[in-house]
Enzyme design. Structure first.
Site, short mmCIF file in Angstrom:
data_model
loop_
_atom_site.label_atom_id
_atom_site.label_comp_id
_atom_site.label_asym_id
_atom_site.label_seq_id
_atom_site.Cartn_x
_atom_site.Cartn_y
_atom_site.Cartn_z
N ASP A 49 -60.98 40.97 22.54
CA ASP A 49 -59.61 41.14 22.88
C ASP A 49 -59.02 40.26 23.93
OD1 ASP A 49 -59.46 43.18 21.09
OD2 ASP A 49 -59.04 44.56 22.53
N ARG A 99 -58.10 35.87 16.36
CA ARG A 99 -57.05 36.72 16.16
C ARG A 99 -55.81 36.37 16.92
NH1 ARG A 99 -57.81 41.94 18.75
NH2 ARG A 99 -59.17 42.62 17.27
C1 LIG Z 1 -54.93 44.27 15.11
C2 LIG Z 1 -54.28 43.96 16.50
C3 LIG Z 1 -55.09 43.55 17.62
C4 LIG Z 1 -54.25 43.43 18.83
N1 LIG Z 1 -54.95 42.94 19.90
C5 LIG Z 1 -54.38 42.55 21.06
C6 LIG Z 1 -54.75 41.80 22.17
O1 LIG Z 1 -56.10 41.65 22.12
N2 LIG Z 1 -54.46 41.48 23.36
C7 LIG Z 1 -53.04 41.85 23.29
O2 LIG Z 1 -52.13 41.38 24.26
N3 LIG Z 1 -52.19 42.35 22.26
C8 LIG Z 1 -52.91 42.70 20.94
N4 LIG Z 1 -52.12 43.33 19.96
C9 LIG Z 1 -51.08 43.83 20.36
C10 LIG Z 1 -49.85 42.77 20.20
O3 LIG Z 1 -50.06 41.84 20.90
C11 LIG Z 1 -48.41 43.06 19.82
O4 LIG Z 1 -47.97 43.71 21.18
C12 LIG Z 1 -48.08 44.10 19.00
O5 LIG Z 1 -48.60 44.06 17.73
C13 LIG Z 1 -46.65 44.35 18.69
O6 LIG Z 1 -46.26 43.15 18.07
P1 LIG Z 1 -45.93 42.74 16.69
O7 LIG Z 1 -46.56 41.54 16.44
O8 LIG Z 1 -46.19 43.84 15.71
O9 LIG Z 1 -44.31 42.37 16.69
P2 LIG Z 1 -42.91 43.20 17.21
O10 LIG Z 1 -41.99 42.11 17.05
O11 LIG Z 1 -43.05 43.71 18.28
O12 LIG Z 1 -42.84 44.16 16.03
C14 LIG Z 1 -42.41 43.82 14.69
C15 LIG Z 1 -42.00 45.24 14.09
O13 LIG Z 1 -43.19 46.03 13.86
C16 LIG Z 1 -43.01 47.28 13.90
N5 LIG Z 1 -43.91 47.63 15.16
C17 LIG Z 1 -44.48 46.78 15.99
N6 LIG Z 1 -45.15 47.37 16.88
C18 LIG Z 1 -45.06 48.63 16.72
C19 LIG Z 1 -45.82 50.03 17.10
N7 LIG Z 1 -46.37 49.84 18.46
N8 LIG Z 1 -45.35 50.96 16.62
C20 LIG Z 1 -44.42 51.04 15.59
N9 LIG Z 1 -43.73 49.94 14.94
C21 LIG Z 1 -44.18 48.82 15.35
C22 LIG Z 1 -41.50 47.40 14.34
O14 LIG Z 1 -40.81 47.70 13.14
C23 LIG Z 1 -41.01 45.99 14.78
O15 LIG Z 1 -39.73 45.83 14.91
C24 LIG Z 1 -52.92 43.50 18.81
C25 LIG Z 1 -52.09 44.24 17.88
C26 LIG Z 1 -52.98 44.15 16.46
C27 LIG Z 1 -52.05 44.52 15.20
#
Ligand SMILES: Cc1cc2nc3c(=O)[nH]c(=O)nc-3n(C[C@H](O)[C@H](O)[C@H](O)COP(=O)(O)OP(=O)(O)OC[C@H]3O[C@@H](n4cnc5c(N)ncnc54)[C@H](O)[C@@H]3O)c2cc1C
Length: 225
Positions: A49, A99
Site C-alpha cells: 500500500d 495498483r
Molecule cells: C483496492 C483499493 C486499494 C486502495 N489502496 C490505497 C492505498 O494503498 N493508498 C491510498 O492512498 N489509497 C488507497 N485506496 C483508496 C483510494 O485512494 C481512494 O481514496 C478511494 O478508492 C476512493 O476514490 P475512488 O477512486 O473510488 O473515486 P471517487 O471519485 O472518490 O469516487 C467515485 C464514486 O465511487 C463511489 N465511492 C468511492 N469511494 C466510496 C466509498 N468509500 N464508499 C462508498 N462509495 C464510494 C461514490 O459513488 C463516488 O462518487 C485504495 C482503494 C482501493 C479500491
C-alpha cells in the site's frame, strides 16, 4: 498459509508502517522480504500500500530493493500526487506491477491536486501509460477505483488500443459498488475485491466509512440489496 490451504485466488495487501517502517527501514525491509518470500512459496502475490506523502520515498525504496528478486510484489501509486508520473518513470526499468489509486490522505496543495477533476484526468493519463508499457509485468496492473465513469474511459481506451482485458485488473473495496463489481466481472473483467483481515478489521472498516459521509448509507443500502 490459509490462502494456500483454502486454494483462494487471493493476494495480500500491506501497509509498510504495519511492518515497522516508523521504527526502521531495515526492519521493515526484513519483514517484507520474509512475507514476500513466503507468499511466493504458497503461490500468492503481495501488494504494498501507499500511505501519506512523507512515506512515499521510503516505500518506493522498499519496492526497489524487493522487486529484482521477487516478481510476486507490487506497489501502489497515488494519482493525486504531482510526483507520481516521475515515480512511474523511475520504477519502469523494474517492470513493476502497479495498483493505481486516486489517493486517500489529506495532502497539502503543494503536494497533491486539490481538485477531483485534475486527479481524475491524471489518473486516466497514468492508466493509459501503464497499459501502453511493455513488456507487461508478470502480475497485471490493478486499477483501484469505484469511479465507474473513469473505469469506462479506461476500458474504452484499452479496447480502442487493442489491449486485452487480461492486461489489467479492476479493484474495489468490499461492500462498495457491489452491483458494479458483479457487472464488471460478468463483462469479462478481472475484478479483485479488497477486504480487511485480522483482529483490526473493525477500526479499518470504520476509517473507510469515515472517509466519506455518504458511506454509511451506501453500506446500509448494500446490506439490503
Ligand atoms: C483496492 C483499493 C486499494 C486502495 N489502496 C490505497 C492505498 O494503498 N493508498 C491510498 O492512498 N489509497 C488507497 N485506496 C483508496 C483510494 O485512494 C481512494 O481514496 C478511494 O478508492 C476512493 O476514490 P475512488 O477512486 O473510488 O473515486 P471517487 O471519485 O472518490 O469516487 C467515485 C464514486 O465511487 C463511489 N465511492 C468511492 N469511494 C466510496 C466509498 N468509500 N464508499 C462508498 N462509495 C464510494 C461514490 O459513488 C463516488 O462518487 C485504495 C482503494 C482501493 C479500491
Amino acid at each position: 498459509n490459509r490462502i494456500q490451504a483454502l486454494k483462494l485466488p487471493a493476494h495480500i495487501s500491506v501497509k509498510p508502517t504495519q511492518l515497522g517502517l516508523d521504527l526502521s527501514q531495515d526492519l521493515c525491509l526484513a519483514q517484507l522480504t520474509a512475507l514476500v518470500a513466503h507468499a511466493a512459496k504458497v503461490g500468492t502475490f503481495v501488494s504494498i500500500d501507499m500511505e501519506g506523502s512523507p512515506y512515499v520515498d521510503r516505500t518506493l525504496e522498499l519496492y526497489r530493493r524487493l522487486r529484482p528478486q521477487h516478481p510476486n510484489v507490487g506497489v501502489c501509486l497515488q494519482a493525486y500526487l504531482y510526483r507520481t508520473p516521475d515515480d512511474l518513470d523511475g520504477l519502469s526499468p523494474l517492470q513493476p506491477t502497479i495498483r493505481l489509486v486516486k489517493g486517500a490522505y489529506n495532502e497539502p496543495a503543494n503536494v497533491a491536486f486539490p481538485k477531483k477533476r485534475d486527479v481524475d484526468q491524471r489518473y486516466l493519463e497514468l492508466a493509459q501509460r501503464l497499459l501502453a508499457a511493455t513488456p507487461r509485468p508478470p502480475q497485471p496492473h490493478g486499477f483501484g477505483t469505484h469511479d465507474v465513469n473513469l473505469i469506462e474511459r479506461i476500458c474504452t481506451h484499452a479496447r480502442a488500443s487493442g489491449i486485452p482485458t487480461s492486461a489489467f485488473e479492476l479493484q474495489m473495496l468490499f461492500g462498495i459498488r457491489g452491483a458494479d463489481q458483479v457487472r464488471l466481472a460478468q463483462a469479462g473483467h478481472a475484478m479483485r475485491v479488497l477486504i480487511s483481515y485480522g483482529s483490526y478489521w473493525f477500526p479499518w472498516y470504520m476509517r473507510r466509512l469515515a472517509e466519506r459521509p455518504a458511506n454509511v448509507w451506501f453500506v446500509v443500502r448494500s446490506m439490503f440489496s
